[in-house]
Design an enzyme around this catalytic site. Structure first.
Site, PDB file in Angstrom:
ATOM      1  N   HIS A 112      36.225  47.170 -11.917  1.00 53.91           N
ATOM      2  CA  HIS A 112      37.302  47.169 -12.921  1.00 53.91           C
ATOM      3  C   HIS A 112      36.611  46.189 -14.079  1.00 53.91           C
ATOM      4  O   HIS A 112      36.312  45.103 -13.542  1.00 53.91           O
ATOM      5  CB  HIS A 112      38.511  46.886 -12.664  1.00 53.91           C
ATOM      6  CG  HIS A 112      39.767  47.138 -13.404  1.00 53.91           C
ATOM      7  ND1 HIS A 112      39.970  46.332 -14.355  1.00 53.91           N
ATOM      8  CD2 HIS A 112      40.743  48.211 -13.590  1.00 53.91           C
ATOM      9  CE1 HIS A 112      41.061  46.700 -15.137  1.00 53.91           C
ATOM     10  NE2 HIS A 112      41.467  47.683 -14.463  1.00 53.91           N
ATOM     11  N   ASP A 188      39.313  41.812  -5.069  1.00 56.43           N
ATOM     12  CA  ASP A 188      40.326  42.333  -6.102  1.00 56.43           C
ATOM     13  C   ASP A 188      41.143  43.164  -5.304  1.00 56.43           C
ATOM     14  O   ASP A 188      40.512  44.281  -4.864  1.00 56.43           O
ATOM     15  CB  ASP A 188      39.598  43.083  -7.224  1.00 56.43           C
ATOM     16  CG  ASP A 188      40.556  43.638  -8.153  1.00 56.43           C
ATOM     17  OD1 ASP A 188      41.730  43.699  -7.900  1.00 56.43           O
ATOM     18  OD2 ASP A 188      39.993  44.137  -9.275  1.00 56.43           O
ATOM     19  N   GLN A 191      44.362  47.520  -6.129  1.00 60.85           N
ATOM     20  CA  GLN A 191      44.591  48.791  -5.231  1.00 60.85           C
ATOM     21  C   GLN A 191      44.870  48.798  -3.864  1.00 60.85           C
ATOM     22  O   GLN A 191      45.171  49.810  -3.276  1.00 60.85           O
ATOM     23  CB  GLN A 191      43.662  49.525  -5.909  1.00 60.85           C
ATOM     24  CG  GLN A 191      43.340  49.775  -7.366  1.00 60.85           C
ATOM     25  CD  GLN A 191      44.543  50.440  -7.989  1.00 60.85           C
ATOM     26  OE1 GLN A 191      45.473  51.209  -7.157  1.00 60.85           O
ATOM     27  NE2 GLN A 191      44.469  50.356  -9.353  1.00 60.85           N
ATOM     28  N   LYS A 214      51.940  47.003  -9.545  1.00 63.79           N
ATOM     29  CA  LYS A 214      51.348  48.153  -8.620  1.00 63.79           C
ATOM     30  C   LYS A 214      51.845  48.269  -7.358  1.00 63.79           C
ATOM     31  O   LYS A 214      51.281  48.961  -6.459  1.00 63.79           O
ATOM     32  CB  LYS A 214      49.815  47.750  -8.645  1.00 63.79           C
ATOM     33  CG  LYS A 214      48.967  47.914  -9.938  1.00 63.79           C
ATOM     34  CD  LYS A 214      47.546  47.987  -9.873  1.00 63.79           C
ATOM     35  CE  LYS A 214      46.798  47.555 -11.340  1.00 63.79           C
ATOM     36  NZ  LYS A 214      46.633  48.647 -12.154  1.00 63.79           N
ATOM     37  N   CYS A 350      39.331  51.630 -17.237  1.00 58.36           N
ATOM     38  CA  CYS A 350      38.540  50.309 -17.352  1.00 58.36           C
ATOM     39  C   CYS A 350      37.192  49.865 -16.396  1.00 58.36           C
ATOM     40  O   CYS A 350      37.180  48.974 -15.877  1.00 58.36           O
ATOM     41  CB  CYS A 350      39.666  49.110 -17.046  1.00 58.36           C
ATOM     42  SG  CYS A 350      41.080  49.177 -17.973  1.00 58.36           S
TER      43      CYS A 350
HETATM   44  C1  LIG Z   1      40.966  47.460  -9.364  1.00 59.32           C
HETATM   45  C2  LIG Z   1      41.710  46.768 -10.326  1.00 59.32           C
HETATM   46  N1  LIG Z   1      41.692  45.542 -10.683  1.00 59.32           N
HETATM   47  C3  LIG Z   1      42.260  44.882 -11.537  1.00 59.32           C
HETATM   48  C4  LIG Z   1      43.294  45.604 -12.416  1.00 59.32           C
HETATM   49  C5  LIG Z   1      43.923  44.645 -13.565  1.00 59.32           C
HETATM   50  O1  LIG Z   1      45.222  44.889 -12.965  1.00 59.32           O
HETATM   51  P1  LIG Z   1      46.249  44.194 -14.088  1.00 59.32           P
HETATM   52  O2  LIG Z   1      46.014  44.875 -15.365  1.00 59.32           O
HETATM   53  O3  LIG Z   1      47.615  44.218 -13.324  1.00 59.32           O
HETATM   54  O4  LIG Z   1      45.895  42.828 -14.298  1.00 59.32           O
HETATM   55  C6  LIG Z   1      43.479  46.677 -12.005  1.00 59.32           C
HETATM   56  C7  LIG Z   1      44.567  47.658 -12.959  1.00 59.32           C
HETATM   57  O5  LIG Z   1      44.243  48.837 -13.090  1.00 59.32           O
HETATM   58  C8  LIG Z   1      42.879  47.537 -11.094  1.00 59.32           C
HETATM   59  O6  LIG Z   1      42.831  48.684 -10.812  1.00 59.32           O
END
Ligand SMILES: Cc1ncc(COP(=O)(O)O)c(C=O)c1O
Length: 392
Positions: A112, A188, A191, A214, A350
């Site tokens: 991401h 990270d 998910q 999430k 993203c």
């Molecule tokens: C794998 C992953 N990392 C990071 C993020 C970023 O999350 P946030 O927008 O809540 O900071 C997301 C959000 O879609 C994600 O799916």
């Protein structure tokens, strides 16, 4: 797990019984008890924390620190290893800004943007090497990763579950590889924490980040777990009120961590909402949620396979389903589904470098969660058949 019954805990589905919400990888819906808990904070406990010496001030501080304990227990960390942030993105930026590194940074090519850009910028600004680990729908190529590790590797950052494919990545193996090479590992968990029981000590990771929105919690609240020694070593990301011990005209002493990293008034209500969401998830059971999602994803994959022109990108065991359809742009798919009251995500998720590699500008993504039912999946598949009719 009775998802039909769980659905009743979410006012949005009472207000909109026609809604099939399959955009949970972006943001999940909020159960009434989380909304109620946040409301109760504002009704009965609202004050600033750690500074106001009155009844409400004590109660707000207690609520905030109890939330920290709840989060710590949920992921097997210690209370003083939990920093509250706005979201996973801010947690990663915090570490990228504050952690001193001297060496190569490795990130999977499926990452991401939130997971790769803070590290890419750090590498550019500090003259460090940055490399992508090869990865596909089955996760990172562990053999390739192994060859990329050497004594110059400083850090690997990896999402436990990919937001594009919905596959798991081998975090434990990577942690072992990283530590064998004296490198740090950041996970990270945006998910994965909402669905996979996560224990930071068992996984042996240095950093873990995730977002409340999430996992049934409010927006604007995120978490950084970091090993205590690392938090001690790191310099604050931001400065201001709430993170200092003393400030003289010519000298400043920071608070202990984690407060050192929480400058300004935090999202107190967000933390109590997150703690309530965690309690809800614990009652349902993450293993049950994961199993349920995988069943629904499998049902989607099997259904999509029967629709001509549809290409599924996610593997069989994924928790969500990314797909494309011949002649139909993912935005068109999403728009037609919206007219059928089915909410999915369409876009680059993203992860533009990955889209570039796949030779597509976007994909459609349907991501179930605990309140989705087999009927939701049938409705989704029926809507996809309608899209096919339009673009035939
Ligand atoms: C794998 C992953 N990392 C990071 C993020 C970023 O999350 P946030 O927008 O809540 O900071 C997301 C959000 O879609 C994600 O799916």
């Amino acid at each position: 797990m009775n998802s039909e019954k769980l659905k009743k805990d979410f006012s949005v589905f009472q207000e909109k019984p026609e809604l099939t919400y399959l955009d949970n990888a972006a943001t999940t819906q909020t159960p009434e008890r989380v909304i109620e808990r946040v409301n109760r904070f504002y009704r009965e406990e609202n004050a600033n924390i750690g500074r106001s010496l009155h009844e409400l001030g004590y109660r707000a501080t207690e609520a905030y620190e109890n939330s920290r304990k709840k989060v710590a227990d949920f992921i097997g960390g210690r209370k003083d290893e939990i920093v509250f942030t706005r979201n996973a993105t801010e947690s990663i930026n915090l570490v990228a800004s504050s952690l001193e590194l001297d060496g190569k940074i490795l990130v999977p090519e499926t990452a991401h943007h939130s997971e790769q850009l803070p590290w890419r910028r750090k590498a550019e600004e500090e003259g460090l090497e940055f490399e992508f680990i090869p990865a596909d729908e089955n996760g990172i190529d562990l053999e390739a990763a192994e060859k990329m590790f050497d004594e110059d590797t400083a850090l690997v950052s990896v999402s436990h579950v990919s937001n594009v494919y919905g596959n798991d990545n081998p975090v434990e193996e990577l942690a072992e590889l990283a530590h064998k090479n004296d490198a740090y590992i950041m996970v990270d968990g945006a998910q994965s924490v909402p669905r996979i029981p996560t224990d930071v000590k068992e996984l042996d990771v240095d950093f873990l980040v995730f977002s409340g929105h999430k996992m049934l919690g409010p927006t604007g609240i995120g978490v950084l777990y970091a090993r205590k020694e690392l938090l001690e070593e790191m310099e604050p990301y931001q400065t201001g009120g709430g993170m200092i011990r003393t400030v003289k005209r010519d000298e400043t002493q920071w608070e202990e961590s984690p407060q050192k990293f929480e400058a300004g008034t935090p999202n107190i209500a967000g933390t109590v909402g997150l703690a309530e969401a965690i309690e809800y998830l614990e009652n349902v059971g993450l293993e049950n949620i994961q199993e349920h999602e995988k069943e629904l994803a499998e049902q989607m994959i099997q259904g999509l396979a029967k629709i001509d022109g549809v290409k599924v990108l996610s593997p069989e065991s994924a928790c969500l389903v990314s797909f494309t359809m011949k002649e139909a742009h993912p935005h068109d798919i999403s728009e037609i589904l919206n007219q059928e009251d089915v909410a999915i995500r369409a876009g680059h998720h993203c992860a533009q470098p990955l889209m570039e590699k796949l030779g597509v500008s976007a994909t459609a993504r349907a991501s179930p969660y605990l309140y989705n039912t087999e009927e939701d999946v049938e409705k989704f598949l029926e809507a996809i058949r309608k899209v096919r009719e339009v673009f035939r």
